[in-house]
Motif scaffolding. Structure first.
Motif, PDB file in Angstrom:
ATOM      1  N   LEU A 257       7.626  -0.366   5.923  1.00  0.00           N
ATOM      2  CA  LEU A 257       6.662  -0.156   4.852  1.00  0.00           C
ATOM      3  C   LEU A 257       5.560   0.780   5.311  1.00  0.00           C
ATOM      4  O   LEU A 257       4.937   0.539   6.358  1.00  0.00           O
ATOM      5  CB  LEU A 257       6.013  -1.488   4.456  1.00  0.00           C
ATOM      6  CG  LEU A 257       6.914  -2.590   3.929  1.00  0.00           C
ATOM      7  CD1 LEU A 257       6.141  -3.895   3.826  1.00  0.00           C
ATOM      8  CD2 LEU A 257       7.478  -2.187   2.586  1.00  0.00           C
TER       9      LEU A 257
ATOM     10  N   GLU B  32      -0.008   1.994   3.543  1.00  0.00           N
ATOM     11  CA  GLU B  32      -0.643   1.858   2.230  1.00  0.00           C
ATOM     12  C   GLU B  32       0.117   0.871   1.347  1.00  0.00           C
ATOM     13  O   GLU B  32      -0.485   0.056   0.656  1.00  0.00           O
ATOM     14  CB  GLU B  32      -0.747   3.219   1.530  1.00  0.00           C
ATOM     15  CG  GLU B  32      -1.640   4.217   2.240  1.00  0.00           C
ATOM     16  CD  GLU B  32      -0.975   4.875   3.457  1.00  0.00           C
ATOM     17  OE1 GLU B  32       0.276   4.865   3.565  1.00  0.00           O
ATOM     18  OE2 GLU B  32      -1.721   5.375   4.313  1.00  0.00           O
ATOM     19  N   LYS B  33       1.452   0.940   1.383  1.00  0.00           N
ATOM     20  CA  LYS B  33       2.260   0.020   0.573  1.00  0.00           C
ATOM     21  C   LYS B  33       2.117  -1.402   1.084  1.00  0.00           C
ATOM     22  O   LYS B  33       2.000  -2.346   0.297  1.00  0.00           O
ATOM     23  CB  LYS B  33       3.721   0.446   0.565  1.00  0.00           C
ATOM     24  CG  LYS B  33       4.564  -0.473  -0.285  1.00  0.00           C
ATOM     25  CD  LYS B  33       5.959   0.034  -0.500  1.00  0.00           C
ATOM     26  CE  LYS B  33       6.668  -0.990  -1.369  1.00  0.00           C
ATOM     27  NZ  LYS B  33       7.828  -0.498  -1.995  1.00  0.00           N
TER      28      LYS B  33
ATOM     29  N   ASP C 256      -1.139  -2.733  -0.112  1.00  0.00           N
ATOM     30  CA  ASP C 256      -1.062  -3.081  -1.536  1.00  0.00           C
ATOM     31  C   ASP C 256      -0.367  -4.419  -1.725  1.00  0.00           C
ATOM     32  O   ASP C 256      -0.828  -5.261  -2.495  1.00  0.00           O
ATOM     33  CB  ASP C 256      -0.305  -2.008  -2.324  1.00  0.00           C
ATOM     34  CG  ASP C 256      -1.120  -0.747  -2.553  1.00  0.00           C
ATOM     35  OD1 ASP C 256      -2.366  -0.781  -2.395  1.00  0.00           O
ATOM     36  OD2 ASP C 256      -0.498   0.286  -2.883  1.00  0.00           O
TER      37      ASP C 256
END
Length: 106
Positions: free
Chosen positions: A2, A5-6, A9
């Motif tokens: 991942l 940033e993901k 989130d």
């Protein structure tokens, strides 16, 4: 894998939180074509960071293990466990994996 940033989130935290965990030696981020990434298995099914991952990572780093050695330890099958240590951190064998990491770090 991942992108940071993901992962942030999914965890509901700012990306800077992930960067700080990496900088503080509690998570290992790898470089990829997408930038810095963390293994998706660091997260529990609900998207939270598994509570044992920062501890085992810091413990092994303090014991002198390199990032590559830590990733290899967490993600390689262990014949004495039912699978990989990273998977066991998500179940009832988490404390056993932590105990073994403490012994390795000595």
């Amino acid at each position: 894998m991942l992108p940071l940033e993901k992962a942030a989130d999914m965890m509901g935290v700012p990306a800077s939180k992930i960067v700080h965990l990496v900088r503080d030696g509690k998570l290992i981020a790898l470089r990829s074509a997408e930038g810095r990434v963390i293994p998706g298995r660091y997260l529990d099914d609900d998207g939270r960071l598994n509570r044992f991952v920062p501890g085992i990572t810091a413990l092994l780093k303090d014991g002198g293990y390199s990032d590559e050695e830590i990733i290899r330890h967490l993600f390689d099958n262990d014949d004495t466990l039912p699978g990989r240590p990273i998977d066991c951190l998500h179940g009832h064998l988490a404390r056993e994996v932590m105990r073994r990491a403490q012994a390795m770090a000595l």
